[in-house]
Design a protein around this motif. Structure first.
Motif, PDB file in Angstrom:
ATOM      1  N   GLU A  83       0.834  -1.195   0.000  1.00 41.57           N
ATOM      2  CA  GLU A  83       0.000   0.000   0.000  1.00 41.57           C
ATOM      3  C   GLU A  83       0.874   1.252   0.000  1.00 41.57           C
ATOM      4  O   GLU A  83       1.801   1.364   0.811  1.00 41.57           O
ATOM      5  CB  GLU A  83      -0.878  -0.032   1.260  1.00 41.57           C
ATOM      6  CG  GLU A  83      -1.901   1.045   1.344  1.00 41.57           C
ATOM      7  CD  GLU A  83      -2.808   0.811   2.547  1.00 41.57           C
ATOM      8  OE1 GLU A  83      -4.022   0.882   2.361  1.00 41.57           O
ATOM      9  OE2 GLU A  83      -2.298   0.568   3.658  1.00 41.57           O
ATOM     10  N   ASP A  84       0.600   2.173  -0.907  1.00 43.97           N
ATOM     11  CA  ASP A  84       1.284   3.470  -0.963  1.00 43.97           C
ATOM     12  C   ASP A  84       2.807   3.363  -0.952  1.00 43.97           C
ATOM     13  O   ASP A  84       3.491   4.092  -0.246  1.00 43.97           O
ATOM     14  CB  ASP A  84       0.825   4.373   0.186  1.00 43.97           C
ATOM     15  CG  ASP A  84      -0.647   4.698   0.121  1.00 43.97           C
ATOM     16  OD1 ASP A  84      -1.176   4.795  -1.009  1.00 43.97           O
ATOM     17  OD2 ASP A  84      -1.277   4.852   1.186  1.00 43.97           O
ATOM     18  N   GLY A  85       3.346   2.428  -1.721  1.00 46.46           N
ATOM     19  CA  GLY A  85       4.794   2.315  -1.837  1.00 46.46           C
ATOM     20  C   GLY A  85       5.477   1.636  -0.673  1.00 46.46           C
ATOM     21  O   GLY A  85       6.691   1.746  -0.528  1.00 46.46           O
ATOM     22  N   VAL A  86       4.727   0.949   0.188  1.00 48.43           N
ATOM     23  CA  VAL A  86       5.316   0.216   1.300  1.00 48.43           C
ATOM     24  C   VAL A  86       4.750  -1.199   1.345  1.00 48.43           C
ATOM     25  O   VAL A  86       3.628  -1.452   0.917  1.00 48.43           O
ATOM     26  CB  VAL A  86       5.099   0.903   2.667  1.00 48.43           C
ATOM     27  CG1 VAL A  86       5.775   2.244   2.732  1.00 48.43           C
ATOM     28  CG2 VAL A  86       3.632   1.021   2.993  1.00 48.43           C
ATOM     29  N   LEU A  87       5.549  -2.106   1.862  1.00 49.68           N
ATOM     30  CA  LEU A  87       5.121  -3.477   2.110  1.00 49.68           C
ATOM     31  C   LEU A  87       4.971  -3.617   3.617  1.00 49.68           C
ATOM     32  O   LEU A  87       5.897  -3.307   4.369  1.00 49.68           O
ATOM     33  CB  LEU A  87       6.159  -4.470   1.595  1.00 49.68           C
ATOM     34  CG  LEU A  87       5.881  -5.944   1.887  1.00 49.68           C
ATOM     35  CD1 LEU A  87       4.693  -6.426   1.062  1.00 49.68           C
ATOM     36  CD2 LEU A  87       7.089  -6.791   1.596  1.00 49.68           C
ATOM     37  N   ILE A  88       3.789  -4.036   4.056  1.00 54.11           N
ATOM     38  CA  ILE A  88       3.518  -4.205   5.478  1.00 54.11           C
ATOM     39  C   ILE A  88       3.463  -5.692   5.777  1.00 54.11           C
ATOM     40  O   ILE A  88       2.691  -6.431   5.165  1.00 54.11           O
ATOM     41  CB  ILE A  88       2.196  -3.515   5.881  1.00 54.11           C
ATOM     42  CG1 ILE A  88       2.263  -2.030   5.546  1.00 54.11           C
ATOM     43  CG2 ILE A  88       1.917  -3.735   7.361  1.00 54.11           C
ATOM     44  CD1 ILE A  88       0.933  -1.318   5.659  1.00 54.11           C
ATOM     45  N   LEU A  89       4.292  -6.130   6.702  1.00 53.27           N
ATOM     46  CA  LEU A  89       4.364  -7.518   7.134  1.00 53.27           C
ATOM     47  C   LEU A  89       3.994  -7.533   8.609  1.00 53.27           C
ATOM     48  O   LEU A  89       4.665  -6.903   9.431  1.00 53.27           O
ATOM     49  CB  LEU A  89       5.784  -8.047   6.928  1.00 53.27           C
ATOM     50  CG  LEU A  89       6.156  -9.397   7.528  1.00 53.27           C
ATOM     51  CD1 LEU A  89       5.320 -10.499   6.914  1.00 53.27           C
ATOM     52  CD2 LEU A  89       7.634  -9.653   7.330  1.00 53.27           C
ATOM     53  N   ARG A  90       2.904  -8.210   8.942  1.00 60.54           N
ATOM     54  CA  ARG A  90       2.479  -8.258  10.338  1.00 60.54           C
ATOM     55  C   ARG A  90       1.978  -9.645  10.674  1.00 60.54           C
ATOM     56  O   ARG A  90       1.625 -10.423   9.792  1.00 60.54           O
ATOM     57  CB  ARG A  90       1.435  -7.201  10.640  1.00 60.54           C
ATOM     58  CG  ARG A  90       0.112  -7.374   9.939  1.00 60.54           C
ATOM     59  CD  ARG A  90      -0.945  -6.385  10.430  1.00 60.54           C
ATOM     60  NE  ARG A  90      -0.663  -5.034  10.054  1.00 60.54           N
ATOM     61  CZ  ARG A  90      -1.414  -4.300   9.247  1.00 60.54           C
ATOM     62  NH1 ARG A  90      -2.519  -4.784   8.746  1.00 60.54           N
ATOM     63  NH2 ARG A  90      -1.071  -3.082   8.946  1.00 60.54           N
ATOM     64  N   GLY A  91       1.967  -9.935  11.957  1.00 64.04           N
ATOM     65  CA  GLY A  91       1.486 -11.229  12.406  1.00 64.04           C
ATOM     66  C   GLY A  91       1.586 -11.353  13.902  1.00 64.04           C
ATOM     67  O   GLY A  91       1.802 -10.374  14.621  1.00 64.04           O
ATOM     68  N   GLU A  92       1.427 -12.595  14.353  1.00 66.57           N
ATOM     69  CA  GLU A  92       1.479 -12.855  15.785  1.00 66.57           C
ATOM     70  C   GLU A  92       2.048 -14.247  16.027  1.00 66.57           C
ATOM     71  O   GLU A  92       1.671 -15.208  15.362  1.00 66.57           O
ATOM     72  CB  GLU A  92       0.093 -12.765  16.402  1.00 66.57           C
ATOM     73  CG  GLU A  92       0.083 -12.978  17.892  1.00 66.57           C
ATOM     74  CD  GLU A  92      -1.282 -12.761  18.523  1.00 66.57           C
ATOM     75  OE1 GLU A  92      -1.344 -12.776  19.759  1.00 66.57           O
ATOM     76  OE2 GLU A  92      -2.261 -12.585  17.794  1.00 66.57           O
ATOM     77  N   LYS A  93       2.959 -14.332  16.982  1.00 65.15           N
ATOM     78  CA  LYS A  93       3.512 -15.613  17.401  1.00 65.15           C
ATOM     79  C   LYS A  93       2.875 -15.946  18.745  1.00 65.15           C
ATOM     80  O   LYS A  93       3.021 -15.205  19.712  1.00 65.15           O
ATOM     81  CB  LYS A  93       5.031 -15.532  17.527  1.00 65.15           C
ATOM     82  CG  LYS A  93       5.668 -16.861  17.834  1.00 65.15           C
ATOM     83  CD  LYS A  93       7.174 -16.769  17.795  1.00 65.15           C
ATOM     84  CE  LYS A  93       7.792 -18.111  18.104  1.00 65.15           C
ATOM     85  NZ  LYS A  93       9.250 -18.021  18.142  1.00 65.15           N
ATOM     86  N   ARG A  94       2.155 -17.065  18.782  1.00 63.67           N
ATOM     87  CA  ARG A  94       1.430 -17.461  19.982  1.00 63.67           C
ATOM     88  C   ARG A  94       2.194 -18.543  20.737  1.00 63.67           C
ATOM     89  O   ARG A  94       2.875 -19.370  20.143  1.00 63.67           O
ATOM     90  CB  ARG A  94       0.048 -17.981  19.604  1.00 63.67           C
ATOM     91  CG  ARG A  94      -0.829 -16.914  19.014  1.00 63.67           C
ATOM     92  CD  ARG A  94      -2.203 -17.479  18.649  1.00 63.67           C
ATOM     93  NE  ARG A  94      -3.015 -16.462  18.009  1.00 63.67           N
ATOM     94  CZ  ARG A  94      -3.052 -16.241  16.717  1.00 63.67           C
ATOM     95  NH1 ARG A  94      -2.309 -16.950  15.904  1.00 63.67           N
ATOM     96  NH2 ARG A  94      -3.820 -15.293  16.218  1.00 63.67           N
ATOM     97  N   SER A  95       2.011 -18.551  22.036  1.00 59.73           N
ATOM     98  CA  SER A  95       2.641 -19.553  22.882  1.00 59.73           C
ATOM     99  C   SER A  95       1.940 -20.889  22.724  1.00 59.73           C
ATOM    100  O   SER A  95       0.716 -20.959  22.645  1.00 59.73           O
ATOM    101  CB  SER A  95       2.582 -19.111  24.346  1.00 59.73           C
ATOM    102  OG  SER A  95       3.070 -20.121  25.183  1.00 59.73           O
ATOM    103  N   GLU A  96       2.718 -21.951  22.665  1.00 63.92           N
ATOM    104  CA  GLU A  96       2.156 -23.291  22.570  1.00 63.92           C
ATOM    105  C   GLU A  96       1.814 -23.840  23.944  1.00 63.92           C
ATOM    106  O   GLU A  96       1.008 -24.740  24.082  1.00 63.92           O
ATOM    107  CB  GLU A  96       3.164 -24.221  21.888  1.00 63.92           C
ATOM    108  CG  GLU A  96       3.501 -23.787  20.482  1.00 63.92           C
ATOM    109  CD  GLU A  96       4.726 -24.508  19.936  1.00 63.92           C
ATOM    110  OE1 GLU A  96       5.336 -25.304  20.667  1.00 63.92           O
ATOM    111  OE2 GLU A  96       5.070 -24.242  18.779  1.00 63.92           O
ATOM    112  N   ASN A  97       2.442 -23.305  24.974  1.00 65.51           N
ATOM    113  CA  ASN A  97       2.257 -23.788  26.335  1.00 65.51           C
ATOM    114  C   ASN A  97       1.425 -22.769  27.112  1.00 65.51           C
ATOM    115  O   ASN A  97       1.823 -21.615  27.241  1.00 65.51           O
ATOM    116  CB  ASN A  97       3.622 -23.997  27.009  1.00 65.51           C
ATOM    117  CG  ASN A  97       3.507 -24.660  28.350  1.00 65.51           C
ATOM    118  OD1 ASN A  97       2.421 -25.032  28.787  1.00 65.51           O
ATOM    119  ND2 ASN A  97       4.635 -24.815  29.010  1.00 65.51           N
TER     120      ASN A  97
END
Length: 172
Positions: free
Chosen positions: A91-105
């Motif tokens: 979007e608008d000349g940028v790449l946005i990378l987002r997410g979430e790392k969840r705990s397994e325990n």
């Protein structure tokens, strides 16, 4: 004062270097100098000998952006994540990378962990306009690879990029 007194020989050790034991007791300025150096070392190494707070430095996940074959190729290291945990947006000349790392325990009352969890987001400025409709992404062995073909015109809108899984498919 000799030059050896300025070298931080055992700065992270519990016991100072043998040559400085008698000198530090006699010279409070040398002690202050060593403590200020240790303070700056702690700030720039993330307070301690381990990684930075939450196990991440500025700019996690680590990415590599190269110009290849008339466009851009971005690789991001995302160990422990699946493609469903990651979102990509151009979007608008940028790449946005987002997410979430969840705990397994879920039982954190007992035990010890040096792993980090939580949300992340990287906003990467693209060096030239790309064709958003022809962007593609794949995820394999914890590495996200995004290809963005070069465009001759500026983009008019943002577009979400679908991530294709690697060899393993998971059922939901």
């Amino acid at each position: 004062m000799s030059v050896r007194d300025l070298i931080p020989w055992n700065r992270n050790a519990a016991i100072p270097a043998p040559s400085t034991l008698a000198t530090e007791a006699a010279n409070p300025f040398l002690t202050l100098h060593r403590e200020v150096n240790r303070l700056f070392d702690d700030v720039f190494t993330g307070f301690g000998s381990g990684a930075s707070p939450a196990g991440r430095g500025l700019g996690w996940p680590r990415v590599e952006l190269v110009e290849a074959e008339g466009g851009l190729k971005l690789s991001a290291e995302l160990p422990g994540l699946d493609e469903k945990d990651v979102e990509l947006l151009v979007e608008d000349g940028v790449l946005i990378l987002r997410g979430e790392k969840r705990s397994e325990n879920t039982d954190t009352a007992r035990g010890y962990s040096e792993r980090s969890y939580g949300r992340f987001e990287r906003v990467i400025a693209l060096p030239f306009p790309v064709e958003e409709d022809k962007a593609a992404a794949s995820f394999r062995n914890g590495v996200l690879t995004v290809t963005l073909p070069r465009s001759e015109k500026a983009p008019e809108r943002g577009r979400r990029i679908a991530i294709n899984g690697g060899a393993q498919k998971t059922a939901h």
